[in-house]
Design a protein around this motif. Structure first.
Motif, short mmCIF file in Angstrom:
data_model
loop_
_atom_site.label_atom_id
_atom_site.label_comp_id
_atom_site.label_asym_id
_atom_site.label_seq_id
_atom_site.Cartn_x
_atom_site.Cartn_y
_atom_site.Cartn_z
N LEU A 30 21.39 -2.63 7.55
CA LEU A 30 21.63 -3.47 8.75
C LEU A 30 20.46 -2.99 9.89
O LEU A 30 20.01 -4.05 10.35
CB LEU A 30 22.91 -2.83 9.30
N SER A 31 19.96 -1.83 9.85
CA SER A 31 19.06 -1.63 10.78
C SER A 31 17.75 -2.27 10.37
O SER A 31 17.01 -2.80 11.47
CB SER A 31 18.60 -0.14 10.76
N GLU A 32 17.57 -2.35 9.28
CA GLU A 32 16.25 -3.21 8.74
C GLU A 32 16.17 -4.64 9.33
O GLU A 32 15.07 -5.07 9.70
CB GLU A 32 16.00 -3.21 7.31
N ILE A 33 17.33 -5.22 9.45
CA ILE A 33 17.45 -6.55 9.93
C ILE A 33 16.70 -6.79 11.27
O ILE A 33 16.00 -7.70 11.71
CB ILE A 33 18.93 -7.23 9.66
N PHE A 34 17.17 -5.71 12.20
CA PHE A 34 16.65 -5.58 13.42
C PHE A 34 15.32 -5.05 13.72
O PHE A 34 14.74 -5.23 15.11
CB PHE A 34 17.72 -5.02 14.27
N GLN A 35 14.77 -4.46 12.85
CA GLN A 35 13.68 -3.50 12.95
C GLN A 35 12.74 -3.90 13.80
O GLN A 35 12.07 -3.35 14.78
CB GLN A 35 13.18 -2.97 11.50
N TRP A 36 12.05 -5.17 13.41
CA TRP A 36 10.77 -5.56 14.13
C TRP A 36 11.04 -7.02 15.20
O TRP A 36 9.99 -7.42 15.46
CB TRP A 36 9.82 -5.92 12.79
N LYS A 37 12.05 -6.89 15.40
CA LYS A 37 12.46 -8.14 16.20
C LYS A 37 12.57 -7.77 17.40
O LYS A 37 12.55 -8.98 18.52
CB LYS A 37 13.91 -8.77 15.90
N GLY A 38 12.58 -6.59 18.01
CA GLY A 38 12.64 -6.28 19.59
C GLY A 38 14.04 -6.51 19.91
O GLY A 38 14.80 -6.49 19.16
N GLU A 39 14.22 -6.66 21.46
CA GLU A 39 15.53 -7.00 21.89
C GLU A 39 15.94 -8.62 21.66
O GLU A 39 15.08 -9.32 21.35
CB GLU A 39 15.36 -6.95 23.21
N VAL A 40 17.15 -8.67 21.18
CA VAL A 40 17.54 -9.88 20.55
C VAL A 40 18.66 -10.26 21.47
O VAL A 40 19.59 -9.58 22.11
CB VAL A 40 18.20 -9.61 19.30
N PRO A 41 18.59 -11.57 22.02
CA PRO A 41 19.95 -11.89 23.19
C PRO A 41 21.00 -12.13 22.16
O PRO A 41 21.34 -12.37 20.95
CB PRO A 41 19.26 -13.38 23.43
N LYS A 42 22.07 -11.85 23.01
CA LYS A 42 23.50 -12.21 22.53
C LYS A 42 23.68 -13.48 21.76
O LYS A 42 23.03 -14.48 22.33
CB LYS A 42 24.52 -11.98 23.54
N GLY A 43 24.36 -13.50 20.55
CA GLY A 43 24.40 -14.73 19.97
C GLY A 43 23.44 -15.24 18.89
O GLY A 43 23.56 -16.13 18.31
N LEU A 44 22.36 -14.42 19.10
CA LEU A 44 21.13 -14.73 18.19
C LEU A 44 20.53 -16.24 18.08
O LEU A 44 20.70 -16.63 17.02
CB LEU A 44 21.34 -13.97 16.91
N PRO A 45 20.64 -16.69 19.27
CA PRO A 45 20.15 -18.12 19.43
C PRO A 45 18.97 -18.50 18.65
O PRO A 45 18.69 -19.78 18.20
CB PRO A 45 19.96 -18.28 20.98
N ASP A 46 18.07 -17.56 18.49
CA ASP A 46 16.71 -18.03 17.66
C ASP A 46 16.72 -17.78 16.29
O ASP A 46 15.76 -17.98 15.76
CB ASP A 46 15.50 -17.24 18.66
N TRP A 47 17.90 -17.30 15.86
CA TRP A 47 17.84 -16.73 14.51
C TRP A 47 18.21 -17.98 13.72
O TRP A 47 19.06 -18.96 13.81
CB TRP A 47 18.86 -15.78 14.22
N LYS A 48 17.64 -17.80 12.44
CA LYS A 48 18.06 -19.10 11.18
C LYS A 48 19.49 -18.81 10.82
O LYS A 48 19.92 -17.55 10.77
CB LYS A 48 16.95 -19.15 10.36
N GLU A 49 19.97 -19.67 10.14
CA GLU A 49 21.47 -19.69 9.86
C GLU A 49 21.36 -18.47 8.49
O GLU A 49 22.33 -17.90 8.56
CB GLU A 49 21.77 -20.98 9.10
#
Length: 110
Positions: A30-49
């Motif tokens: 689970l941590s690997e998913i966020f590892q290199w993304k920096g801070e991520v806004p709530k709702g993950l608006p920039d993430w692909k499906e």
């Protein structure tokens, strides 16, 4: 979860220690998913499906191991969680302002 494990003859492997270590491994994934993304806004608006689907799978893995661990240990997880929320309500009063500069902010989730 208990029926699922029993049907597969997994009870022999589901000691508290083994389940905890498996859950820690899943937290690592689970941590690997966020590892290199920096801070991520709530709702993950920039993430692909497909990224959100993958996140959901890893969150589910952690949750399922947690549920199985609590069952094997004889802990009513729902009851324990409600008790913890009540204890946190006493420890972290709503009337106190928790700013980002407050030293106790790091432990707020208890």
């Amino acid at each position: 979860m208990a029926d699922f494990a029993k049907e597969r003859n997994w009870d022999q492997f589901h000691s508290p220690r083994n389940l905890l270590l498996a859950m820690v491994g899943e937290v690592g994934e689970l941590s690997e998913i966020f590892q290199w993304k920096g801070e991520v806004p709530k709702g993950l608006p920039d993430w692909k499906e497909d990224e959100k689907v993958h996140l959901g799978e890893e969150l589910s893995d952690v949750l399922l191991y947690l549920v199985r661990l609590s069952d094997i240990c004889g802990i009513d997880l729902g009851k324990a969680a409600l008790r913890k929320v009540e204890l946190n309500a006493i420890k972290y009063r709503a009337s106190k302002n928790y700013s980002t500069n407050d030293d106790s902010t790091a432990e707020m989730c208890g």
